[in-house]
Design an enzyme around this catalytic site. Sequence first.
Site, PDB file in Angstrom:
ATOM      1  CD  GLU A 124     -12.102  -2.015   2.539  1.00 62.43           C
ATOM      2  OE1 GLU A 124     -12.383  -1.949   3.923  1.00 62.43           O
ATOM      3  OE2 GLU A 124     -10.957  -1.624   2.006  1.00 62.43           O
ATOM      4  CG  ASP A 166      -2.144  -0.410   1.041  1.00 58.99           C
ATOM      5  OD1 ASP A 166      -2.728  -0.497   0.048  1.00 58.99           O
ATOM      6  OD2 ASP A 166      -2.953  -0.994   1.952  1.00 58.99           O
TER       7      ASP A 166
END
Length: 293
Positions: A210, A112
């Site tokens: 998500e 990330d």
Amino acid sequence: MTCAPDSPAGPSDASSPYGPAPSPGARPTRPVRVHHLTRAKERGERLTMLTAYDAVTARILDEAGTDMLLVGDSIGNVMLGHDTTLPVELDEMVVATRSVARATARALVVADLPFGTYEAGPAQALASAVRLMKVGANAVKLEGGRPRVQTVRLLGEAGIPVVGHLGFTPQSVNRLGGFRVQGRGELAAEALVADAVALAEAGAVAIVLEMVPEPVAARVTATVPVPTIGIGAGARCDGQVLVWTDMAGMTQWAPRFARRFGQVGQALRQAAQAYGEAVREGSFPTSEHSFDS
């Protein structure tokens, strides 16, 4: 991560674009690469992703045959004691990524880009991504849709694969008003699909979805040519990702979309209690655990 060249597929790996998942205890020799992700989508093969933040966990998850290991900025919540991912620093991601990459032989390592390391524009994102790639990442992940197109394109031109992240984006938790499902309603769904198409056209190699309604995630999955990786987005994505501590039952609470596939936390607690009792009663260490003069 091992970077050995692809070998011709033989009878043992004919059913998978990147070879079979290894048997327990075996160290695989053929790594998952970014082009294998699209090949898996084309063949209808589900992809697996779990988070990892250290070498010990990464080695176990890699040996279990996990396709992708995400060095997530969720390290902030899971390992560093923060309430959100926002405080995570790039230096912390560099340490975690290096640790995971050193222990990984098969899985694709995705790292990330934490909050504050790419929002200023493509140049900042490139500088941040280069640091993660230098310590072993095979790809980086960033949040956002159409506003990130130039960044995704620049990183791709620099040889850095990018995984997109749409739906609930934890780094935008304050703007989104908390942990809320995204993509509800026709306008929101249309915007999410448009974001996914834009990311794919810019060169993203996969897209995490998500906390998105399952029908919307299914629509995105059918629309874009790259794999979708769901977390709280239903069963019709091309793959699934979970935070490993949620998956393994390390905590008393887990989000609704997570499933506990083990009770590792309970086992660890019991082991620590047994150790404490053995030390206090004098049954550990014994001569078996000691050295002669």
